[in-house]
Design a protein around this motif. Structure first.
Motif, mmCIF file in Angstrom:
data_model
loop_
_atom_site.group_PDB
_atom_site.id
_atom_site.type_symbol
_atom_site.label_atom_id
_atom_site.label_comp_id
_atom_site.label_asym_id
_atom_site.label_seq_id
_atom_site.Cartn_x
_atom_site.Cartn_y
_atom_site.Cartn_z
ATOM 1 N N ARG A 221 6.706 -7.289 6.714
ATOM 2 C CA ARG A 221 6.295 -9.115 6.950
ATOM 3 C C ARG A 221 5.838 -8.657 8.478
ATOM 4 O O ARG A 221 4.852 -9.122 8.567
ATOM 5 C CB ARG A 221 7.695 -9.813 6.476
ATOM 6 C CG ARG A 221 7.752 -10.176 5.320
ATOM 7 C CD ARG A 221 8.598 -11.157 5.127
ATOM 8 N NE ARG A 221 9.309 -11.516 4.306
ATOM 9 C CZ ARG A 221 10.295 -11.655 3.538
ATOM 10 N NH1 ARG A 221 11.343 -10.832 3.680
ATOM 11 N NH2 ARG A 221 10.570 -11.850 2.691
ATOM 12 N N ASP A 224 2.426 -7.259 8.262
ATOM 13 C CA ASP A 224 1.785 -8.745 8.126
ATOM 14 C C ASP A 224 1.056 -9.621 9.065
ATOM 15 O O ASP A 224 0.361 -10.280 9.372
ATOM 16 C CB ASP A 224 2.023 -9.505 6.452
ATOM 17 C CG ASP A 224 1.722 -10.552 6.738
ATOM 18 O OD1 ASP A 224 0.203 -10.238 6.214
ATOM 19 O OD2 ASP A 224 1.513 -11.607 5.972
ATOM 20 N N LYS A 228 -2.127 -11.053 11.021
ATOM 21 C CA LYS A 228 -2.436 -12.474 10.578
ATOM 22 C C LYS A 228 -3.352 -11.652 11.891
ATOM 23 O O LYS A 228 -4.030 -12.639 12.567
ATOM 24 C CB LYS A 228 -1.918 -12.630 9.853
ATOM 25 C CG LYS A 228 -1.592 -12.760 8.749
ATOM 26 C CD LYS A 228 -0.597 -13.521 8.494
ATOM 27 C CE LYS A 228 -0.709 -13.534 6.439
ATOM 28 N NZ LYS A 228 0.241 -14.263 6.089
#
Length: 315
Positions: A221, A224, A228
């Motif tokens: 996570r 990620d 992003k």
């Protein structure tokens, strides 16, 4: 180099003097203080003033100090969850980078558990100059921590805007000639992480994880989040990977081994290396004497990680 007709001859630190002029008894000197600490800059200014006033015809000396802007590289150190040793890794990695010849600083942005003052053995509150905080020095690096801004043992009961505002003060502090600035982030993917990315744009991020599946889920996570927000992930460090029994010497893997390396491959990010579950690292770091600052197997492990990180930053 002064010209023969220059009335301001014989001044010290000639290589740092960028211009000099004498008019109506007033000596005006511009000197370059790039790469000097605050104390060294003050010494340079004082010595130039004293030398100028000692010259014939000089009744007043005006010294202006300039310095080239340091190209600073900010690296975020994050983890998906707490308890993986992120802060300990950050402190020791920073020291290893300093021992490799870099000028290094740490921002302890962990709102929920700022531990760098304990890990680095320096609890004093930072001073301020010209409304900017002055980092505290320890083990060859400089650091600032949210934990220095509150009394020991008191919780940082701050909502998002308060925490991000305090973080901005740490980022905008007087970091001087620091080249590498490591930011010890809180675990997770919340306000502090987003604020740092939006305001300061780190050149990259490093993720710390243990080998176990639960940590790796959260580490993914964290990767990620940085993907992003277009912050390159420079690599993953696998912490607490092996344990050598101090009595029999047998090696075991209480949290598994290789999980972070496999996750790095699956995510397409570099694997920087692994660190052992070490009593020495835990005891010395908790005592404020991080093992990376001395010699031994633990220091060698952090030196290897520092070399890999420098290689990742260069690409």
């Amino acid at each position: 180099m002064a010209h023969p007709a220059d009335p301001l001859t014989g001044l010290p630190h000639d290589e740092r003097i960028r211009s000099r002029k004498l008019a109506n008894g007033i000596a005006t000197i511009i000197a370059d203080a790039s790469g000097l600490s605050k104390a060294e800059g003050q010494t340079l200014e004082r010595e130039l003033r004293e030398a100028a006033l000692a010259l014939p015809g000089v009744t007043e000396a005006r010294i202006a100090m300039t310095a080239a802007q340091v190209a600073r590289t900010m690296i975020a150190i994050g983890s998906g969850k707490g308890g993986v040793g992120k802060s300990t890794v950050t402190a020791n990695l920073a020291i290893a980078l300093a021992r490799a010849g870099k000028k290094v600083g740490i921002i302890d942005a962990d709102v929920y558990g700022p531990s760098q003052p304990t890990l680095l053995g320096a609890h004093q509150k930072p001073e301020a100059e010209n409304e900017k905080l002055l980092p505290v020095e320890a083990h060859g690096i400089r650091f600032l921590s949210l934990g220095q801004l509150v009394a020991p043992g008191h919780a940082l009961a701050w909502r998002g805007p308060m925490a991000t505002g305090a973080l901005a003060n740490l980022v905008e502090a007087e970091w001087g000639d620091v080249e590498l600035l490591l930011v010890d982030l809180p675990p997770g993917t919340g306000d502090v992480q987003l604020s740092l990315i939006q305001r300061s744009r780190p050149v990259g991020a490093v993720i710390v994880s243990t080998p176990q599946d639960l940590s790796l889920i959260d580490a993914r996570r964290a990767v990620d989040l940085f993907n992003k927000t277009s912050v390159p992930v420079l690599g993953i460090i696998e912490n607490m990977a092996t344990y050598a029994c101090p009595h029999c010497g047998e090696t075991s893997h209480p949290f598994g081994i290789g999980g972070a390396e496999e996750a790095a491959k699956a995510l397409g990010v570099p694997f920087l290396g692994r660190l052992p579950l070490s009593l020495t690292i835990r005891e010395q770091s908790d005592a404020g004497t991080p093992p990376a600052a001395s010699d031994g197997l633990e220091a060698e492990a952090f030196a290897a990680l520092a070399a890999k990180l420098l290689e990742a930053v260069a690409h």
